[in-house]
Motif scaffolding. Structure first.
Motif, PDB file in Angstrom:
ATOM      1  N   TYR A 119     -10.173  -1.140  10.869  1.00 24.03           N
ATOM      2  CA  TYR A 119      -9.979  -1.706   9.519  1.00 24.03           C
ATOM      3  C   TYR A 119      -8.855  -2.435   9.161  1.00 24.03           C
ATOM      4  O   TYR A 119      -8.005  -2.213   9.750  1.00 24.03           O
ATOM      5  CB  TYR A 119     -10.364  -0.375   8.441  1.00 24.03           C
ATOM      6  CG  TYR A 119     -11.468   0.226   8.775  1.00 24.03           C
ATOM      7  CD1 TYR A 119     -12.596  -0.259   8.042  1.00 24.03           C
ATOM      8  CD2 TYR A 119     -11.397   1.659   9.245  1.00 24.03           C
ATOM      9  CE1 TYR A 119     -13.901   0.500   8.254  1.00 24.03           C
ATOM     10  CE2 TYR A 119     -12.534   2.296   9.331  1.00 24.03           C
ATOM     11  CZ  TYR A 119     -13.989   1.924   8.792  1.00 24.03           C
ATOM     12  OH  TYR A 119     -15.009   2.235   9.009  1.00 24.03           O
ATOM     13  N   ASP A 120      -9.291  -3.695   8.268  1.00 19.48           N
ATOM     14  CA  ASP A 120      -7.950  -4.455   8.055  1.00 19.48           C
ATOM     15  C   ASP A 120      -7.581  -3.794   6.691  1.00 19.48           C
ATOM     16  O   ASP A 120      -7.868  -2.662   6.162  1.00 19.48           O
ATOM     17  CB  ASP A 120      -8.396  -5.770   7.910  1.00 19.48           C
ATOM     18  CG  ASP A 120      -9.521  -6.033   6.568  1.00 19.48           C
ATOM     19  OD1 ASP A 120      -9.475  -5.131   5.482  1.00 19.48           O
ATOM     20  OD2 ASP A 120     -10.056  -6.863   6.519  1.00 19.48           O
ATOM     21  N   ASP A 121      -6.335  -4.347   6.207  1.00 19.11           N
ATOM     22  CA  ASP A 121      -5.506  -4.087   5.160  1.00 19.11           C
ATOM     23  C   ASP A 121      -6.263  -3.637   3.860  1.00 19.11           C
ATOM     24  O   ASP A 121      -6.191  -2.495   3.130  1.00 19.11           O
ATOM     25  CB  ASP A 121      -4.239  -4.727   4.722  1.00 19.11           C
ATOM     26  CG  ASP A 121      -3.181  -4.447   5.995  1.00 19.11           C
ATOM     27  OD1 ASP A 121      -3.474  -3.579   6.655  1.00 19.11           O
ATOM     28  OD2 ASP A 121      -2.266  -5.013   5.858  1.00 19.11           O
ATOM     29  N   ASP A 122      -7.096  -4.626   3.524  1.00 21.66           N
ATOM     30  CA  ASP A 122      -7.924  -4.410   2.375  1.00 21.66           C
ATOM     31  C   ASP A 122      -9.075  -3.371   2.369  1.00 21.66           C
ATOM     32  O   ASP A 122      -9.321  -2.535   1.482  1.00 21.66           O
ATOM     33  CB  ASP A 122      -8.814  -5.856   2.032  1.00 21.66           C
ATOM     34  CG  ASP A 122      -7.806  -7.057   1.646  1.00 21.66           C
ATOM     35  OD1 ASP A 122      -6.684  -6.478   1.147  1.00 21.66           O
ATOM     36  OD2 ASP A 122      -8.451  -8.252   1.469  1.00 21.66           O
ATOM     37  N   GLN A 123      -9.631  -3.253   3.492  1.00 18.75           N
ATOM     38  CA  GLN A 123     -10.571  -2.318   3.793  1.00 18.75           C
ATOM     39  C   GLN A 123      -9.959  -0.893   3.839  1.00 18.75           C
ATOM     40  O   GLN A 123     -10.327   0.134   3.427  1.00 18.75           O
ATOM     41  CB  GLN A 123     -11.221  -2.197   5.210  1.00 18.75           C
ATOM     42  CG  GLN A 123     -12.404  -3.618   5.098  1.00 18.75           C
ATOM     43  CD  GLN A 123     -12.897  -3.914   6.383  1.00 18.75           C
ATOM     44  OE1 GLN A 123     -11.979  -3.861   7.655  1.00 18.75           O
ATOM     45  NE2 GLN A 123     -13.989  -4.180   6.632  1.00 18.75           N
ATOM     46  N   ILE A 124      -8.668  -0.742   4.221  1.00 17.74           N
ATOM     47  CA  ILE A 124      -7.979   0.421   4.234  1.00 17.74           C
ATOM     48  C   ILE A 124      -7.588   0.793   2.724  1.00 17.74           C
ATOM     49  O   ILE A 124      -7.758   2.015   2.432  1.00 17.74           O
ATOM     50  CB  ILE A 124      -6.853   0.527   5.225  1.00 17.74           C
ATOM     51  CG1 ILE A 124      -7.333   0.307   6.669  1.00 17.74           C
ATOM     52  CG2 ILE A 124      -5.786   1.863   4.977  1.00 17.74           C
ATOM     53  CD1 ILE A 124      -6.075   0.133   7.622  1.00 17.74           C
TER      54      ILE A 124
END
Length: 162
Positions: A119-124
């Protein structure tokens, strides 16, 4: 056992629920896949014994096309073959983030590394926020004995439109 109170029928409870739902909307509108959101919400709700939230998330997931097989296996995701590696990482985070009192380290470094791989930062940010939010929702429903079984897809959103 009957519900102790209906928070939607209480002025302060309804105000809080609307703000709570708005926080949830931020997560729903994120790039974190909706299927992952429902699986994570379902797993945390199972751990916390929240019948209302289990009912809500299984029915919402079903309405969005989630398979019965995957929903039935969420509680045993480690022993199943129907989840992607990304979903498995999210479910591990959900479990560890829900069982904070059971684990002195909270979310393990190994689980965090798996989440970072998928996952990318926004998804995390959405995933971490979702784990916090569903745990709060579970506590609200369990405290007032809001029982599962009567939820219909879209009902929560309709209740908040008033």
């Amino acid at each position: 056992m009957d519900a102790r109170m209906n928070l939607f029928e209480n002025e302060l409870g309804l105000k809080f629920a609307k703000r709570f739902a708005n926080a949830g909307l931020v997560i729903q509108q994120s790039s974190l896949p909706m299927s992952t959101q429902e699986l994570v919400s379902l797993r945390a709700s199972q751990i916390n014994g929240c019948g209302w939230c289990i009912d809500l998330h299984t029915k919402e997931a079903t309405a969005r096309g989630e398979s019965a097989t995957r929903l039935h296996l969420v509680a045993a995701w480690r022993e199943s073959t129907v989840f992607t590696e990304a979903e498995r990482a999210a479910l591990a985070l959900a479990e560890e983030g829900t069982r904070l009192a059971d684990a002195h380290v909270g979310v393990s470094d190994e689980t965090w590394a798996e989440v970072r791989k998928h996952y990318d930062d926004d998804q995390i940010a959405a995933l971490v926020s979702l784990v916090a939010l569903i745990n709060a929702a579970n506590r609200l429903a369990v405290i007032v004995h809001q029982r599962g079984g009567s939820y219909e897809p879209g009902m929560f959103a309709a209740a908040l439109d008033h």
